[in-house]
Design an enzyme around this catalytic site. Structure first.
Site, mmCIF file in Angstrom:
data_model
loop_
_atom_site.group_PDB
_atom_site.id
_atom_site.type_symbol
_atom_site.label_atom_id
_atom_site.label_comp_id
_atom_site.label_asym_id
_atom_site.label_seq_id
_atom_site.Cartn_x
_atom_site.Cartn_y
_atom_site.Cartn_z
ATOM 1 N NE ARG A 1 -4.076 -1.723 2.390
ATOM 2 C CZ ARG A 1 -5.207 -1.621 1.713
ATOM 3 N NH1 ARG A 1 -5.417 -0.553 0.966
ATOM 4 N NH2 ARG A 1 -6.121 -2.563 1.784
ATOM 5 N NE ARG B 1 -13.281 3.684 -0.101
ATOM 6 C CZ ARG B 1 -14.049 2.898 -0.856
ATOM 7 N NH1 ARG B 1 -15.319 3.201 -1.072
ATOM 8 N NH2 ARG B 1 -13.558 1.809 -1.393
#
Length: 218
Positions: A88, A167
């Site tokens: 990530r 997000r």
């Protein structure tokens, strides 16, 4: 085929991951599932993960990398694997590289932010059954009403435009820099085996799948 799948939330990674795993006979590995399996199987690492999670702390990158190495040594990874949602961050990608975990290809599914907002914020759900509609792509027969029960549909909190844009902001800040990281890796002589593939994620999902597979096999 050892793949990393990148792309913003709502780009269709889950659908394409399923297609790619079927095409190349490889398992779909997500960190969430990996953590749950390790805890459930009570491996030494799993017990360590459980202790960390029970304390409310975040699982460190070192433990995640150790779990990854343990997971990809399993027999079902003989043909390779697909990482979805990992790495990530740049530090996770560097740790993966330093741990000697080989990656053949990094696939980025590119979708414009406004298109993603349209995709996600247009979803509507029937709470009782979980049936999903979309105001544009698969609307109910009567606006705002479930086809089967006639009950009102809702928009989940996660699907609201402001939530989706937040997000996407987090993705751009934390995960999108991986694109430049893997592009540079693909261009370097030291890691020439890493292939970076970018595909347009807008359009028919089967067509997107075919483009990805063709590029990976070329």
């Amino acid at each position: 085929m050892k793949l990393i799948l990148l792309g913003p939330p709502g780009a269709g990674k889950g659908t394409q991951a399923q297609f790619l795993c079927e095409a190349f006979a490889i398992p779909h590995i997500s960190t969430g599932n990996m953590l749950r399996e390790a805890v459930q199987n009570e491996t030494p690492l799993g017990k360590e993960v459980k202790a960390v999670m029970d304390s409310g702390a975040l699982v460190s990158d070192d433990i995640i990398i150790a779990l990854v190495k343990e997971r990809i040594s399993a027999p079902d990874c003989a043909n390779g694997f697909l990482f979805d949602g990992f790495p990530r961050t740049i530090p996770q990608a560097e740790a993966l590289l330093n741990a000697g975990v080989e990656i053949n290809s990094v696939v980025e599914i590119q979708v414009d932010e406004d298109e993603i907002v349209k995709r996600i914020s247009g979803r509507r759900q029937h709470p009782g059954s979980g049936r999903i509609y979309h105001v544009t792509f698969s609307p109910p027969k009567i606006e705002g009403v479930d086809d089967v029960t006639g009950e009102a549909l809702i928009q989940r909190e996660d699907d609201r435009e402001e939530t989706v844009r937040e997000r996407l902001r987090v993705y751009q800040a934390e995960t999108h820099p991986l694109v430049s990281f893997y592009k540079a890796l693909a261009d370097s002589n030291e890691h020439a085996q890493v292939q970076y593939v970018a595909v347009d994620g807008v359009g028919d999902v089967e067509a997107v799948r075919d483009v990805i597979i063709k590029k990976l096999r070329s």
